[in-house]
Scaffold this active site. Structure first.
Site, PDB file in Angstrom:
ATOM      1  NE  ARG A  20      -3.845  -2.091  -0.020  1.00  0.00           N
ATOM      2  CZ  ARG A  20      -4.020  -3.366  -0.353  1.00  0.00           C
ATOM      3  NH1 ARG A  20      -2.977  -4.112  -0.718  1.00  0.00           N
ATOM      4  NH2 ARG A  20      -5.223  -3.907  -0.353  1.00  0.00           N
ATOM      5  CB  SER A  21       4.536   1.829   0.188  1.00  0.00           C
ATOM      6  OG  SER A  21       4.752   1.246   1.449  1.00  0.00           O
ATOM      7  CB  THR A  66       8.770  -4.679   1.498  1.00  0.00           C
ATOM      8  OG1 THR A  66       7.912  -5.471   2.306  1.00  0.00           O
ATOM      9  CG2 THR A  66       8.447  -4.915   0.039  1.00  0.00           C
ATOM     10  CE  LYS A  70      10.997  -4.682   5.834  1.00  0.00           C
ATOM     11  NZ  LYS A  70      10.070  -4.539   6.961  1.00  0.00           N
ATOM     12  CG  ASP A 107       9.919  -2.156   9.712  1.00  0.00           C
ATOM     13  OD1 ASP A 107       9.205  -1.482   8.949  1.00  0.00           O
ATOM     14  OD2 ASP A 107      10.477  -3.209   9.344  1.00  0.00           O
ATOM     15  N   GLY A 135      10.682 -13.089  13.135  1.00  0.00           N
ATOM     16  CA  GLY A 135      11.176 -12.653  11.832  1.00  0.00           C
ATOM     17  C   GLY A 135      11.607 -11.192  11.864  1.00  0.00           C
ATOM     18  N   GLY A 136      11.630 -10.574  10.676  1.00  0.00           N
ATOM     19  CA  GLY A 136      12.084  -9.187  10.562  1.00  0.00           C
ATOM     20  C   GLY A 136      11.216  -8.237  11.371  1.00  0.00           C
ATOM     21  CE1 TYR A 224       1.280  -3.567   5.983  1.00  0.00           C
ATOM     22  CE2 TYR A 224      -0.561  -2.760   4.678  1.00  0.00           C
ATOM     23  CZ  TYR A 224       0.773  -3.113   4.784  1.00  0.00           C
ATOM     24  OH  TYR A 224       1.587  -3.020   3.684  1.00  0.00           O
ATOM     25  N   GLY A 245      -2.177  -2.785  12.807  1.00  0.00           N
ATOM     26  CA  GLY A 245      -0.856  -2.594  12.217  1.00  0.00           C
ATOM     27  C   GLY A 245      -0.761  -1.545  11.128  1.00  0.00           C
TER      28      GLY A 245
HETATM   29  N1  LIG Z   1       2.644  -2.882   9.724  1.00  0.00           N
HETATM   30  C1  LIG Z   1       3.861  -2.800   9.230  1.00  0.00           C
HETATM   31  O1  LIG Z   1       4.400  -1.735   8.942  1.00  0.00           O
HETATM   32  C2  LIG Z   1       4.656  -4.077   9.056  1.00  0.00           C
HETATM   33  C3  LIG Z   1       6.066  -4.066   9.049  1.00  0.00           C
HETATM   34  C4  LIG Z   1       6.747  -5.274   8.908  1.00  0.00           C
HETATM   35  C5  LIG Z   1       6.030  -6.469   8.750  1.00  0.00           C
HETATM   36  N2  LIG Z   1       4.660  -6.426   8.752  1.00  0.00           N
HETATM   37  C6  LIG Z   1       3.871  -7.658   8.605  1.00  0.00           C
HETATM   38  O2  LIG Z   1       4.293  -8.610   9.578  1.00  0.00           O
HETATM   39  C7  LIG Z   1       4.169  -9.936   9.074  1.00  0.00           C
HETATM   40  C8  LIG Z   1       5.503 -10.673   9.244  1.00  0.00           C
HETATM   41  O3  LIG Z   1       6.489  -9.998   8.492  1.00  0.00           O
HETATM   42  P1  LIG Z   1       8.060 -10.336   8.658  1.00  0.00           P
HETATM   43  O4  LIG Z   1       8.795  -9.434   7.757  1.00  0.00           O
HETATM   44  O5  LIG Z   1       8.443 -10.367  10.105  1.00  0.00           O
HETATM   45  O6  LIG Z   1       8.080 -11.834   8.070  1.00  0.00           O
HETATM   46  P2  LIG Z   1       9.192 -12.973   8.284  1.00  0.00           P
HETATM   47  O7  LIG Z   1      10.521 -12.377   8.591  1.00  0.00           O
HETATM   48  O8  LIG Z   1       9.049 -13.878   7.114  1.00  0.00           O
HETATM   49  O9  LIG Z   1       8.695 -13.756   9.625  1.00  0.00           O
HETATM   50  C9  LIG Z   1       7.510 -14.520   9.611  1.00  0.00           C
HETATM   51  C10 LIG Z   1       7.171 -14.989  11.020  1.00  0.00           C
HETATM   52  O10 LIG Z   1       5.907 -15.660  10.973  1.00  0.00           O
HETATM   53  C11 LIG Z   1       6.042 -16.956  11.560  1.00  0.00           C
HETATM   54  N3  LIG Z   1       5.109 -17.913  10.935  1.00  0.00           N
HETATM   55  C12 LIG Z   1       4.958 -18.171   9.622  1.00  0.00           C
HETATM   56  N4  LIG Z   1       4.029 -19.136   9.447  1.00  0.00           N
HETATM   57  C13 LIG Z   1       3.599 -19.483  10.689  1.00  0.00           C
HETATM   58  C14 LIG Z   1       2.637 -20.432  11.184  1.00  0.00           C
HETATM   59  N5  LIG Z   1       1.935 -21.218  10.348  1.00  0.00           N
HETATM   60  N6  LIG Z   1       2.430 -20.507  12.513  1.00  0.00           N
HETATM   61  C15 LIG Z   1       3.134 -19.722  13.358  1.00  0.00           C
HETATM   62  N7  LIG Z   1       4.058 -18.815  12.977  1.00  0.00           N
HETATM   63  C16 LIG Z   1       4.279 -18.699  11.645  1.00  0.00           C
HETATM   64  C17 LIG Z   1       7.474 -17.344  11.310  1.00  0.00           C
HETATM   65  O11 LIG Z   1       7.839 -18.377  12.201  1.00  0.00           O
HETATM   66  P3  LIG Z   1       9.013 -19.425  11.812  1.00  0.00           P
HETATM   67  O12 LIG Z   1      10.291 -18.781  12.241  1.00  0.00           O
HETATM   68  O13 LIG Z   1       8.664 -20.651  12.586  1.00  0.00           O
HETATM   69  O14 LIG Z   1       8.947 -19.639  10.326  1.00  0.00           O
HETATM   70  C18 LIG Z   1       8.178 -16.006  11.592  1.00  0.00           C
HETATM   71  O15 LIG Z   1       8.321 -15.789  12.967  1.00  0.00           O
HETATM   72  C19 LIG Z   1       3.723  -9.792   7.610  1.00  0.00           C
HETATM   73  O16 LIG Z   1       2.315  -9.944   7.562  1.00  0.00           O
HETATM   74  C20 LIG Z   1       4.090  -8.361   7.260  1.00  0.00           C
HETATM   75  O17 LIG Z   1       3.246  -7.796   6.266  1.00  0.00           O
HETATM   76  C21 LIG Z   1       3.965  -5.270   8.912  1.00  0.00           C
END
Ligand SMILES: NC(=O)c1ccc[n+]([C@@H]2O[C@H](COP(=O)([O-])OP(=O)(O)OC[C@H]3O[C@@H](n4cnc5c(N)ncnc54)[C@H](OP(=O)(O)O)[C@@H]3O)[C@@H](O)[C@H]2O)c1
Length: 284
Positions: A20-21, A66, A70, A107, A135-136, A224, A245
Site C-alpha cells: 500500500r506504500s 520489503t 530487508k 519499522d 522474523g524481521g 495490516y 498494524g
Molecule cells: N505494519 C507494518 O508496517 C509491518 C512491518 C513489517 C512487517 N509487517 C507484517 O508482519 C508480518 C511478518 O512480516 P516479517 O517481515 O516479520 O516476516 P518474516 O521475517 O518472514 O517472519 C515470519 C514470522 O511468521 C512466523 N510464521 C509463519 N508461518 C507461521 C505459522 N503457520 N504458525 C506460526 N508462525 C508462523 C514465522 O515463524 P518461523 O520462524 O517458525 O517460520 C516467523 O516468525 C507480515 O504480515 C508483514 O506484512 C507489517
C-alpha cells in the site's frame, strides 16, 4: 530537499504489488503540491544490488525495502545506521548527496508511534510484553520495546530456536519461551504483539488462546491486511484494548520523507482513510 525537479522514490520487493506504500506516498505528493511519484519496484533477489546501485543515477531520493530484501539490502548499502544494525535489517534506503547509499530501519519508529497514537497512555514498562514471531517484524518490535525500557519481553516463535537466538542477541529483558507454552505465557502480560504472518489475508488465524490474558492487556498486530485481524477481533470481543498494524506503516513515512525530501508529513485521519479504503475487510 524537495526542489524543482521530479521527485522519485519507491519500494523494492518481490512480490511488491500488494504494497500500500505507493497509495500512501503518492497521496502525500499531491497533498504537499509536489511533482513526483513513488513506484512499486518488483526486484528479484539476484537483481537487488543492481537495482539499489541504479537509484542514484536514475535520480531517486531513496526507496523502501520489503520482503524478502530487508536483510540482504543491509549488506549492500554503503552506510548502515545504528538502528538498522541493531535490528539486523533495513526498511529504508536513502541516496546521499555524493550518490552513496544509507540504510536505516523505520519499522521500530512506526511501531512505537502507532501504539502511542492509538493508545497515548501506553508505557512499555507497565508489565511483561509477549511478542509472537521471530522474523524481521519481530526484530523491530523487540528493539523498540527494549528502547522504550520494557522490563520483560517474552519472545515466542513456531521455530523455537529462532526465539532463543533473538533472546541471546538482544539480551537484557528479552527471553525465549517455547511455542508449546504460548497460551500460558500470556497469564500476567500487559502487552501482546503478533508479528507473524498468521491472520494475514490468505493465512489462517494465529493459533493462540487468549483465555489467560488479562483483559487490561494491550493487544497489537503488525499485520495490516486485513486491518482488523482475527486476533484483534477476538481481543476486542473480550474487552482488551487493541492497536492495529496499519498505523505502523503510515508512521514510517515521517522519517523516510525527512531523509528523502526534507519534509515531515503528518499522519492524519485522512491519510489513514485513503489507505484503509483499499484494504478489504475479512469476516470473522
Ligand atoms: N505494519 C507494518 O508496517 C509491518 C512491518 C513489517 C512487517 N509487517 C507484517 O508482519 C508480518 C511478518 O512480516 P516479517 O517481515 O516479520 O516476516 P518474516 O521475517 O518472514 O517472519 C515470519 C514470522 O511468521 C512466523 N510464521 C509463519 N508461518 C507461521 C505459522 N503457520 N504458525 C506460526 N508462525 C508462523 C514465522 O515463524 P518461523 O520462524 O517458525 O517460520 C516467523 O516468525 C507480515 O504480515 C508483514 O506484512 C507489517
Amino acid at each position: 530537499m524537495a526542489g524543482d525537479h521530479f521527485l522519485l522514490a519507491g519500494v523494492m520487493g518481490c512480490p511488491v504489488m500488494h504494497s500500500r506504500s505507493p497509495i500512501l506516498h503518492n497521496y502525500l505528493f499531491r497533498q504537499h503540491g509536489l511533482t513526483g511519484t513513488y513506484v512499486p519496484l518488483a526486484i528479484p533477489p539476484e537483481h537487488l544490488e543492481g537495482a539499489l546501485r541504479g537509484l542514484a543515477p536514475l535520480g531517486f531520493s531513496g526507496c523502501n525495502i520489503t520482503i524478502p530484501h530487508k536483510e540482504r539490502a543491509l549488506a549492500i548499502v554503503d552506510h548502515v545506521d545504528e538502528v538498522a544494525k541493531r535490528i539486523g535489517a533495513t526498511s529504508c534506503v536513502v541516496v546521499r548527496q555524493d550518490g552513496s547509499l544509507g540504510g536505516t530501519n523505520n519499522d521500530a519508529f512506526g511501531f512505537v508511534q502507532n501504539v502511542l497514537q492509538q493508545q497515548p497512555a501506553w508505557r512499555a514498562g507497565a508489565g511483561p510484553a509477549v511478542v509472537i514471531g521471530a522474523g524481521g517484524g519481530a526484530r523491530a518490535v523487540i528493539y523498540s520495546l527494549a528502547e522504550c525500557d520494557a522490563r520483560e519481553i517474552r519472545v515466542i516463535n513456531r521455530t523455537s530456536a529462532r526465539a532463543g537466538t533473538l533472546a541471546k542477541e538482544f539480551g537484557g529483558p528479552v527471553s525465549g519461551v517455547a511455542w508449546e507454552d504460548r497460551h500460558r505465557a500470556l497469564k500476567d502480560a500487559a502487552m501482546l504483539v503478533n508479528t507473524t504472518s498468521q491472520g494475514m489475508v490468505g493465512q489462517p488465524p494465529l493459533d493462540l488462546a487468549l483465555d489467560t490474558l488479562p483483559t487490561t492487556a494491550l493487544v497489537c498486530d503488525i499485520v495490516y491486511i486485513p486491518v482488523e485481524t482475527p486476533l484483534l477481533a477476538a481481543a476486542r470481543r473480550r474487552g482488551n484494548p487493541t492497536v492495529d498494524g496499519l498505523g505502523m506503516l503510515l508512521h514510517q513515512v515521517r522519517p523516510a520523507w525527512k531523509a528523502w525530501f526534507g519534509i515531515d508529513p503528518q499522519v492524519t485521519p485522512e491519510l489513514r482513510a485513503v489507505v484503509e479504503a483499499t484494504i478489504p475487510a475479512i469476516g470473522h
